[in-house]
Design a protein around this motif. Structure first.
Motif: not given
Length: 92
Positions: A69-74, A76-77, A80
């Motif tokens: 979950h944290i890896h995907r959020a990083l 994505r950010q 962007r």
């Protein structure tokens, strides 16, 4: 381990003065071991040994390394906007 016998094969004793090892007495500290990968609570060293990180990387890996979950959020950010200064700008 001797200061002059580095455990990381691509490093030499000449590299030691250029490494800052926090919370370490730099005149007597042994050469650091080399970490090559992490997953969950484990750190794999260059020589193949796997360690359990019992201190959670000084409290920065409380959810484990490479948590999906944290890896995907990083990712994505970073795709962007990895960084923007607050000097006259804002963002969400």
């Amino acid at each position: 381990m001797s200061r002059n016998a580095p455990s990381a094969p691509h490093l030499t004793a000449a590299d030691q003065p250029n490494l800052w090892l926090p919370y370490t007495q730099m005149q007597t500290a042994p050469f650091p071991v080399e970490a090559v990968s992490t997953s969950g609570s484990r750190i794999t060293l260059a020589d193949g040994r796997a360690l359990v990180d019992g201190v959670a990387a000084w409290w920065t890996a409380c959810h484990g390394y490479s948590h999906p979950h944290i890896h995907r959020a990083l990712v994505r950010q970073a795709e962007r906007m990895p960084h923007v200064m607050f000097g006259g700008m804002v963002h969400e």
